[in-house]
Motif scaffolding. Sequence first.
Motif: not given
Length: 418
Positions: A235-249
């Motif tokens: 749950p800590c991973v920001r999904f929107k950032r992953w979808e747009s940049e393929r980076t785990l934030s």
Amino acid sequence: MIHSLFLINSSGDIFLEKHWKSVVSRSVCDYFFEAQERATEAENVPPVIPTPHHYLLSVYRHKIFFVAVIQTEVPPLFVIEFLHRVVDTFQDYFGVCSEPVIKDNVVVVYEVLEEMLDNGFPLATESNILKELIKPPTILRTVVNTITGSTNVGDQLPTGQLSVVPWRRTGVKYTNNEAYFDVIEEIDAIIDKSGSTITAEIQGVIDACVKLTGMPDLTLSFMNPRLLDDVSFHPCVRFKRWESERTLSFIPADGSFRLLSYHVSAQNLVAIPVYVRHNISFRDSSSLGRFEITVGPKQTMGKTIEGVMVTSQMPKGVLNMSLTPSQGTHTFDPVTKMLSWDVGKINPQKLPSLKGTMSLQTGASKPDENPTINLQFKIQQLAISGLKVNRLDMYGEKYKPFKGIKYMTKAGKFQVRT
């Protein structure tokens, strides 16, 4: 939702039960025992078993069945995921999750289960929140509780329960700040007689052990993030950032946690790291058969294959086997007909082989099918899918943490047909 939970050992004994809404009779587990008898192996017991008035959902880990009883229809994966979370919590609290350990800490087990579910619905499942509610057992705390009659229940409510980051405690402090990540991949494959791949897939996880002061914000990037297609996140991973940049934030949980799980099923992305050459022959109207197998490395990027274990269920007509291994040790059980060969590490210059003869029942017909060969192995510092971490950055805190990434590939259900 979840009415009751039963813990059943490999002998079929119910050694712990917990009820939330109303007491469900142990006799409901008879349906589970029937399904267990029909399954050849513990892993093959159906995860969902319907009964006239209930559904039984189970997971099998550490030689224990965790069986949840529900009366209404719910998404099965929701319950199965919760059961896995229960096992992970026990492991986090006690170091190992086994029948003797659960029995020794039965009071803490009941206290933890009471907090994890409220009236049958998941409430507190994050480890750091649970540890503030119910203190993990220590020798000193156990002695004090025995003398004073107190419990492991905490005095204050956890600070993270109502925050936007419930997976992290406030005011965390460490003298050594470190963040370590383990990329572990498990390869499941079926190889046919000629050495061609019938099916191959990779189940991968990234496990994190993060001990950082304050409220750090981490960013993890990959060399080839397109490999990660079928992914499940903490749950800590920001999904929107992953979808747009393929980076785990993410703002990490405190301590050990599973950052993400992924599944690679595209055949062209799954490299097979070992091969098996085999020559297993049974002759009609002969009391002898020939057995010969050789194991070698293939597509390992120069890494060593270690912990190799070969097992094979021989046909019932095989009375005994006279084999000579070039390395390692082997055993054959004439009762169960199970052949095991502990190979160890593979040296590419001198490939390990197991050769010899089989004694067969006199006059018995040739077996309908040849035995299958099952392999276990480990390859350190290699993710067989080719996944590589590019960099790990930290924001929001001034100190420089120790960082480390480790890769490992191991066999899941790896089967070679002969």
